[in-house]
Scaffold this motif. Structure first.
Motif, PDB file in Angstrom:
ATOM      1  N   PRO A  98      -2.003-118.708 -46.057  1.00 33.47           N
ATOM      2  CA  PRO A  98      -2.700-119.716 -46.871  1.00 33.47           C
ATOM      3  C   PRO A  98      -3.747-120.444 -46.011  1.00 33.47           C
ATOM      4  O   PRO A  98      -3.496-120.719 -44.827  1.00 33.47           O
ATOM      5  CB  PRO A  98      -1.572-120.654 -47.296  1.00 33.47           C
ATOM      6  CG  PRO A  98      -0.321-119.828 -47.199  1.00 33.47           C
ATOM      7  CD  PRO A  98      -0.551-118.841 -46.097  1.00 33.47           C
ATOM      8  N   ALA A  99      -4.909-120.725 -46.621  1.00 32.62           N
ATOM      9  CA  ALA A  99      -6.058-121.228 -45.863  1.00 32.62           C
ATOM     10  C   ALA A  99      -5.739-122.412 -44.952  1.00 32.62           C
ATOM     11  O   ALA A  99      -6.176-122.455 -43.803  1.00 32.62           O
ATOM     12  CB  ALA A  99      -7.188-121.582 -46.826  1.00 32.62           C
ATOM     13  N   GLU A 100      -4.937-123.337 -45.457  1.00 31.43           N
ATOM     14  CA  GLU A 100      -4.655-124.540 -44.648  1.00 31.43           C
ATOM     15  C   GLU A 100      -3.848-124.216 -43.398  1.00 31.43           C
ATOM     16  O   GLU A 100      -4.131-124.700 -42.312  1.00 31.43           O
ATOM     17  CB  GLU A 100      -3.872-125.556 -45.476  1.00 31.43           C
ATOM     18  CG  GLU A 100      -4.761-126.626 -46.052  1.00 31.43           C
ATOM     19  CD  GLU A 100      -3.984-127.579 -46.933  1.00 31.43           C
ATOM     20  OE1 GLU A 100      -2.847-127.950 -46.560  1.00 31.43           O
ATOM     21  OE2 GLU A 100      -4.518-127.933 -47.993  1.00 31.43           O
ATOM     22  N   GLU A 101      -2.838-123.382 -43.606  1.00 33.96           N
ATOM     23  CA  GLU A 101      -1.995-123.017 -42.459  1.00 33.96           C
ATOM     24  C   GLU A 101      -2.829-122.242 -41.431  1.00 33.96           C
ATOM     25  O   GLU A 101      -2.754-122.477 -40.222  1.00 33.96           O
ATOM     26  CB  GLU A 101      -0.805-122.163 -42.921  1.00 33.96           C
ATOM     27  CG  GLU A 101       0.116-121.836 -41.749  1.00 33.96           C
ATOM     28  CD  GLU A 101       1.279-120.920 -42.121  1.00 33.96           C
ATOM     29  OE1 GLU A 101       1.584-120.744 -43.317  1.00 33.96           O
ATOM     30  OE2 GLU A 101       1.876-120.360 -41.174  1.00 33.96           O
ATOM     31  N   GLU A 102      -3.664-121.346 -41.948  1.00 36.60           N
ATOM     32  CA  GLU A 102      -4.500-120.553 -41.036  1.00 36.60           C
ATOM     33  C   GLU A 102      -5.426-121.474 -40.238  1.00 36.60           C
ATOM     34  O   GLU A 102      -5.523-121.351 -39.011  1.00 36.60           O
ATOM     35  CB  GLU A 102      -5.309-119.528 -41.838  1.00 36.60           C
ATOM     36  CG  GLU A 102      -6.057-118.583 -40.931  1.00 36.60           C
ATOM     37  CD  GLU A 102      -6.762-117.481 -41.700  1.00 36.60           C
ATOM     38  OE1 GLU A 102      -6.215-116.372 -41.782  1.00 36.60           O
ATOM     39  OE2 GLU A 102      -7.866-117.736 -42.214  1.00 36.60           O
ATOM     40  N   ALA A 103      -6.078-122.383 -40.939  1.00 38.47           N
ATOM     41  CA  ALA A 103      -7.012-123.300 -40.266  1.00 38.47           C
ATOM     42  C   ALA A 103      -6.280-124.110 -39.195  1.00 38.47           C
ATOM     43  O   ALA A 103      -6.795-124.312 -38.087  1.00 38.47           O
ATOM     44  CB  ALA A 103      -7.669-124.213 -41.294  1.00 38.47           C
ATOM     45  N   ALA A 104      -5.065-124.534 -39.504  1.00 35.93           N
ATOM     46  CA  ALA A 104      -4.311-125.355 -38.544  1.00 35.93           C
ATOM     47  C   ALA A 104      -3.958-124.535 -37.306  1.00 35.93           C
ATOM     48  O   ALA A 104      -4.050-125.015 -36.174  1.00 35.93           O
ATOM     49  CB  ALA A 104      -3.052-125.898 -39.210  1.00 35.93           C
ATOM     50  N   ARG A 105      -3.578-123.287 -37.528  1.00 36.85           N
ATOM     51  CA  ARG A 105      -3.182-122.461 -36.374  1.00 36.85           C
ATOM     52  C   ARG A 105      -4.395-122.090 -35.522  1.00 36.85           C
ATOM     53  O   ARG A 105      -4.308-122.015 -34.296  1.00 36.85           O
ATOM     54  CB  ARG A 105      -2.417-121.237 -36.856  1.00 36.85           C
ATOM     55  CG  ARG A 105      -1.089-121.661 -37.498  1.00 36.85           C
ATOM     56  CD  ARG A 105      -0.284-120.506 -38.022  1.00 36.85           C
ATOM     57  NE  ARG A 105       0.395-119.819 -36.940  1.00 36.85           N
ATOM     58  CZ  ARG A 105       1.493-119.083 -37.112  1.00 36.85           C
ATOM     59  NH1 ARG A 105       2.030-118.955 -38.315  1.00 36.85           N
ATOM     60  NH2 ARG A 105       2.046-118.470 -36.098  1.00 36.85           N
ATOM     61  N   ILE A 106      -5.536-121.879 -36.183  1.00 42.13           N
ATOM     62  CA  ILE A 106      -6.767-121.609 -35.420  1.00 42.13           C
ATOM     63  C   ILE A 106      -7.129-122.852 -34.605  1.00 42.13           C
ATOM     64  O   ILE A 106      -7.424-122.768 -33.412  1.00 42.13           O
ATOM     65  CB  ILE A 106      -7.936-121.207 -36.362  1.00 42.13           C
ATOM     66  CG1 ILE A 106      -7.627-119.869 -37.038  1.00 42.13           C
ATOM     67  CG2 ILE A 106      -9.258-121.137 -35.601  1.00 42.13           C
ATOM     68  CD1 ILE A 106      -8.581-119.496 -38.149  1.00 42.13           C
ATOM     69  N   ALA A 107      -7.071-124.006 -35.263  1.00 46.14           N
ATOM     70  CA  ALA A 107      -7.411-125.264 -34.587  1.00 46.14           C
ATOM     71  C   ALA A 107      -6.476-125.516 -33.401  1.00 46.14           C
ATOM     72  O   ALA A 107      -6.879-126.080 -32.387  1.00 46.14           O
ATOM     73  CB  ALA A 107      -7.354-126.426 -35.578  1.00 46.14           C
ATOM     74  N   ALA A 108      -5.235-125.068 -33.524  1.00 50.36           N
ATOM     75  CA  ALA A 108      -4.270-125.266 -32.431  1.00 50.36           C
ATOM     76  C   ALA A 108      -4.491-124.254 -31.297  1.00 50.36           C
ATOM     77  O   ALA A 108      -3.769-124.267 -30.299  1.00 50.36           O
ATOM     78  CB  ALA A 108      -2.851-125.153 -32.976  1.00 50.36           C
ATOM     79  N   GLY A 109      -5.467-123.371 -31.483  1.00 51.95           N
ATOM     80  CA  GLY A 109      -5.805-122.422 -30.405  1.00 51.95           C
ATOM     81  C   GLY A 109      -4.854-121.237 -30.317  1.00 51.95           C
ATOM     82  O   GLY A 109      -4.840-120.514 -29.322  1.00 51.95           O
ATOM     83  N   GLU A 110      -4.077-121.006 -31.365  1.00 55.45           N
ATOM     84  CA  GLU A 110      -3.142-119.858 -31.322  1.00 55.45           C
ATOM     85  C   GLU A 110      -3.912-118.545 -31.282  1.00 55.45           C
ATOM     86  O   GLU A 110      -4.981-118.427 -31.873  1.00 55.45           O
ATOM     87  CB  GLU A 110      -2.256-119.870 -32.585  1.00 55.45           C
ATOM     88  CG  GLU A 110      -1.071-120.778 -32.459  1.00 55.45           C
ATOM     89  CD  GLU A 110      -0.102-120.575 -33.624  1.00 55.45           C
ATOM     90  OE1 GLU A 110       0.228-119.435 -33.966  1.00 55.45           O
ATOM     91  OE2 GLU A 110       0.297-121.610 -34.187  1.00 55.45           O
ATOM     92  N   SER A 111      -3.349-117.567 -30.606  1.00 50.04           N
ATOM     93  CA  SER A 111      -4.051-116.290 -30.609  1.00 50.04           C
ATOM     94  C   SER A 111      -3.595-115.461 -31.809  1.00 50.04           C
ATOM     95  O   SER A 111      -2.547-115.724 -32.412  1.00 50.04           O
ATOM     96  CB  SER A 111      -3.852-115.536 -29.299  1.00 50.04           C
ATOM     97  OG  SER A 111      -2.509-115.447 -29.033  1.00 50.04           O
TER      98      SER A 111
END
Ligand code: GLU
Length: 281
Positions: free
Chosen positions: A127-140
């Motif tokens: 889901p877009a929000e979860e994805e955005a949060a994980r990208i923002a957290a720098g996850e690979s």
């Protein structure tokens, strides 16, 4: 029919007898067909590729009597092209970001009763929000091809993918790999994407390589369809086994072309060891 083939080694070790069978099979086939023979250096893995291995490739092939066209395509110089191919898959949502770690995937495969299956990778973007949060957290993450999306994109054509192989047409089963990794965060390509892209760009009509890569052809023909690239004919030769009965690997020093050469072998001896006749003409 025009005939273009290639040998595409990775400079991560010295060439051995298995490579010699690949390159001589391809080179002889090009000569017999009055076609072209290309050399491509698959050096996208910059952690494992080394200049001395690349230099050794040129030296060993010249010694074997192989002649190739210049310039040689070196994949590390074309990252922007692979990024463009990836972009076109991203635009059509045919790939998705998968945040599962290698370990999580390995565990899922190990505990699956029937090996790799599509659903162990997620199948589509979070889901877009979860994805955005994980990208923002720098996850690979890895960019995985979504088989589910590929099926709905291609419709019935997905199920009628066929490729031409030694013994005739083979019905492609791209699903046997699950959702493969085509790129990673900060790295725009995998072997599969770069190889398929370059074969098309270089006008390769015949892909000749070891039968350990027949499995990859099942995926490659799907990628060709999705990227609107022409499909080459495939030829897969037997593998050369070491004394332990296992397929030769780069660590088998005694079977490297350089070790054979140093021990006094000639290119003719190498052909004889591989059961190949001297080329005609
Ligand atoms: N770079 C690949 C290898 O060394 C070649 C694969 C191919 O011929 O498509 O195994």
């Amino acid at each position: 029919m025009r005939f273009v083939t290639r040998f595409a080694p990775s400079p991560t070790g010295y060439l051995h007898l298995g490579h010699a069978l690949s390159v001589l099979t391809a080179f002889d086939a090009a000569r017999a067909a009055g076609g072209r023979f290309l050399l491509r250096v698959e050096d996208i893995d910059q952690g494992r590729s080394r200049p001395e291995f690349e230099a050794a490739i040129y030296e060993d092939l010249a010694w074997l009597g192989i002649a190739w066209e210049s310039p040689v395509r070196r994949q590390s110089e074309h990252m922007a092209a692979y990024a463009g191919a990836l972009e076109s898959l991203i635009d059509r949502q045919l790939v998705y970001r998968c945040f599962r770690t290698r370990r999580e995937i390995a565990e899922a495969i190990a505990s699956a009763p029937h090996g790799v299956s599509e659903d162990m990778f997620g199948g589509e973007a979070l889901p877009a929000e979860e994805e955005a949060a994980r990208i923002a957290a720098g996850e690979s993450f890895a960019w995985r091809l979504s088989l589910r999306k590929a099926r709905s994109f291609l419709g019935p054509a997905y199920f009628s993918l066929v490729f031409e192989d030694d013994a005739g047409p083979i019905r492609a089963e791209p699903g046997r790999h699950g959702d493969v990794v085509l790129a990673r965060k900060d790295f725009p390509t995998s072997y599969h994407l770069a190889s398929v892209w370059d074969d098309a760009l270089q006008g390769v009509t015949h892909v000749i390589r070891g039968e350990d890569l027949r499995d990859a052809a099942h995926l490659h023909v799907l990628l060709q369809k999705l990227l609107n690239l022409p499909q080459p004919i495939y030829r897969h030769h037997r593998l050369i086994l070491g004394e332990d009965g296992k397929r030769l690997a780069k660590r088998d020093r005694s079977a490297t072309l350089r070790a054979l050469r140093e021990s006094g072998a000639t290119p003719g001896d190498v052909r004889a060891m591989l059961g190949m006749n001297a080329p005609q003409g």
